[in-house]
Design an enzyme around this catalytic site. Sequence first.
Site, PDB file in Angstrom:
ATOM      1  N   GLU A 210      -3.049  -4.755  -2.964  1.00 40.34           N
ATOM      2  CA  GLU A 210      -3.586  -5.646  -4.007  1.00 40.34           C
ATOM      3  C   GLU A 210      -3.557  -4.962  -5.371  1.00 40.34           C
ATOM      4  O   GLU A 210      -3.161  -5.538  -6.390  1.00 40.34           O
ATOM      5  CB  GLU A 210      -5.042  -6.028  -3.702  1.00 40.34           C
ATOM      6  CG  GLU A 210      -5.240  -6.793  -2.422  1.00 40.34           C
ATOM      7  CD  GLU A 210      -5.487  -5.902  -1.207  1.00 40.34           C
ATOM      8  OE1 GLU A 210      -4.815  -4.850  -1.102  1.00 40.34           O
ATOM      9  OE2 GLU A 210      -6.320  -6.276  -0.377  1.00 40.34           O
TER      10      GLU A 210
ATOM     11  N   CYS B  41     -10.418  -4.557   0.720  1.00 40.34           N
ATOM     12  CA  CYS B  41     -11.452  -3.509   0.737  1.00 40.34           C
ATOM     13  C   CYS B  41     -12.348  -3.639  -0.495  1.00 40.34           C
ATOM     14  O   CYS B  41     -12.040  -4.355  -1.452  1.00 40.34           O
ATOM     15  CB  CYS B  41     -10.798  -2.128   0.795  1.00 40.34           C
ATOM     16  SG  CYS B  41     -10.152  -1.551  -0.777  1.00 40.34           S
TER      17      CYS B  41
ATOM     18  N   CYS C  35      -4.016   0.604  -2.521  1.00 39.07           N
ATOM     19  CA  CYS C  35      -3.873  -0.606  -1.701  1.00 39.07           C
ATOM     20  C   CYS C  35      -2.850  -1.566  -2.314  1.00 39.07           C
ATOM     21  O   CYS C  35      -2.573  -1.523  -3.523  1.00 39.07           O
ATOM     22  CB  CYS C  35      -5.203  -1.335  -1.597  1.00 39.07           C
ATOM     23  SG  CYS C  35      -6.438  -0.488  -0.623  1.00 39.07           S
TER      24      CYS C  35
ATOM     25  N   ASN D 137       0.847  -1.193   0.000  1.00 39.59           N
ATOM     26  CA  ASN D 137       0.000   0.000   0.000  1.00 39.59           C
ATOM     27  C   ASN D 137       0.884   1.245   0.000  1.00 39.59           C
ATOM     28  O   ASN D 137       1.933   1.294   0.653  1.00 39.59           O
ATOM     29  CB  ASN D 137      -1.000  -0.004   1.161  1.00 39.59           C
ATOM     30  CG  ASN D 137      -0.375  -0.178   2.526  1.00 39.59           C
ATOM     31  OD1 ASN D 137       0.665  -0.792   2.673  1.00 39.59           O
ATOM     32  ND2 ASN D 137      -1.021   0.368   3.540  1.00 39.59           N
TER      33      ASN D 137
ATOM     34  N   GLU E  77       0.404   5.252   0.597  1.00 45.64           N
ATOM     35  CA  GLU E  77      -0.550   6.256   1.080  1.00 45.64           C
ATOM     36  C   GLU E  77      -0.189   7.657   0.589  1.00 45.64           C
ATOM     37  O   GLU E  77       0.901   7.889   0.054  1.00 45.64           O
ATOM     38  CB  GLU E  77      -0.608   6.187   2.609  1.00 45.64           C
ATOM     39  CG  GLU E  77      -1.136   4.839   3.073  1.00 45.64           C
ATOM     40  CD  GLU E  77      -1.436   4.773   4.566  1.00 45.64           C
ATOM     41  OE1 GLU E  77      -1.008   5.665   5.313  1.00 45.64           O
ATOM     42  OE2 GLU E  77      -2.126   3.806   4.960  1.00 45.64           O
TER      43      GLU E  77
ATOM     44  N   CYS F 297     -10.736  -2.818  -3.912  1.00 42.71           N
ATOM     45  CA  CYS F 297      -9.857  -3.891  -4.409  1.00 42.71           C
ATOM     46  C   CYS F 297     -10.666  -5.087  -4.904  1.00 42.71           C
ATOM     47  O   CYS F 297     -10.295  -5.723  -5.887  1.00 42.71           O
ATOM     48  CB  CYS F 297      -8.875  -4.318  -3.324  1.00 42.71           C
ATOM     49  SG  CYS F 297      -7.572  -3.099  -3.077  1.00 42.71           S
TER      50      CYS F 297
HETATM   51  N1  THU Z   1      -5.249  -1.485   2.609  1.00 43.76           N
HETATM   52  C1  THU Z   1      -4.690  -2.297   1.686  1.00 43.76           C
HETATM   53  O1  THU Z   1      -3.584  -2.038   1.189  1.00 43.76           O
HETATM   54  N2  THU Z   1      -5.367  -3.410   1.327  1.00 43.76           N
HETATM   55  C2  THU Z   1      -6.556  -3.807   1.886  1.00 43.76           C
HETATM   56  O2  THU Z   1      -7.096  -4.830   1.494  1.00 43.76           O
HETATM   57  C3  THU Z   1      -7.163  -3.014   2.947  1.00 43.76           C
HETATM   58  C4  THU Z   1      -6.554  -1.681   3.198  1.00 43.76           C
HETATM   59  C5  THU Z   1      -4.489  -0.294   3.043  1.00 43.76           C
HETATM   60  C6  THU Z   1      -5.040   1.029   2.609  1.00 43.76           C
HETATM   61  C7  THU Z   1      -4.455   1.952   3.648  1.00 43.76           C
HETATM   62  O3  THU Z   1      -3.143   2.314   3.255  1.00 43.76           O
HETATM   63  C8  THU Z   1      -4.342   1.091   4.902  1.00 43.76           C
HETATM   64  O4  THU Z   1      -4.457  -0.252   4.452  1.00 43.76           O
HETATM   65  C9  THU Z   1      -5.405   1.380   5.942  1.00 43.76           C
HETATM   66  O5  THU Z   1      -6.657   1.391   5.390  1.00 43.76           O
END
Ligand code: THU
Length: 130
Positions: free
Chosen positions: A53, A86, A51, A40, A42, A89
């Site tokens: 994935e 999420c 994210c 991920n 940000e 994704c």
């Molecule tokens: N996140 C992911 O990378 N994958 C997921 O399946 C759920 C959430 C990340 C997004 C963000 O950077 C952090 O987790 C918190 O939401």
Amino acid sequence: MKKLYDEAKSILPNSFAKYSNFKVAAALEMNNGEVITGVNVENASFGLTNCAERTALFAAYTKGYRKNDIKQILITTEQDDFISPCGACRQVMRELMPDDALVHMSNNKGEIKTVSNKDLLPFAFTDEDL
Ligand code: THU
């Protein structure tokens, strides 16, 4: 599966999670055995976060792979709980991976729960709806 878990675990420190401190890594396996990873990434404008994935999937597509080249994806975090992809994704995985591709959701102990891609997003909106 251990190989996929180890690959995801090894890139977990590369996660750029400066706002949530919630590090996520994904390891995507192709039918030819190649493994492509993602974390991920940000952003101060939170909604622009990508994210793990989607990072892995977009990297695979950038290399020229397409839906039917993909076998499975494993996702992991530093957390005790199993990571659950999420909604955004799930939508992207549904379009970019085969319906029967396996999605392995793991925790920090290396325990894994597995579901099929199509079971993650019932009643999905797909290209057939356009
Ligand atoms: N996140 C992911 O990378 N994958 C997921 O399946 C759920 C959430 C990340 C997004 C963000 O950077 C952090 O987790 C918190 O939401």
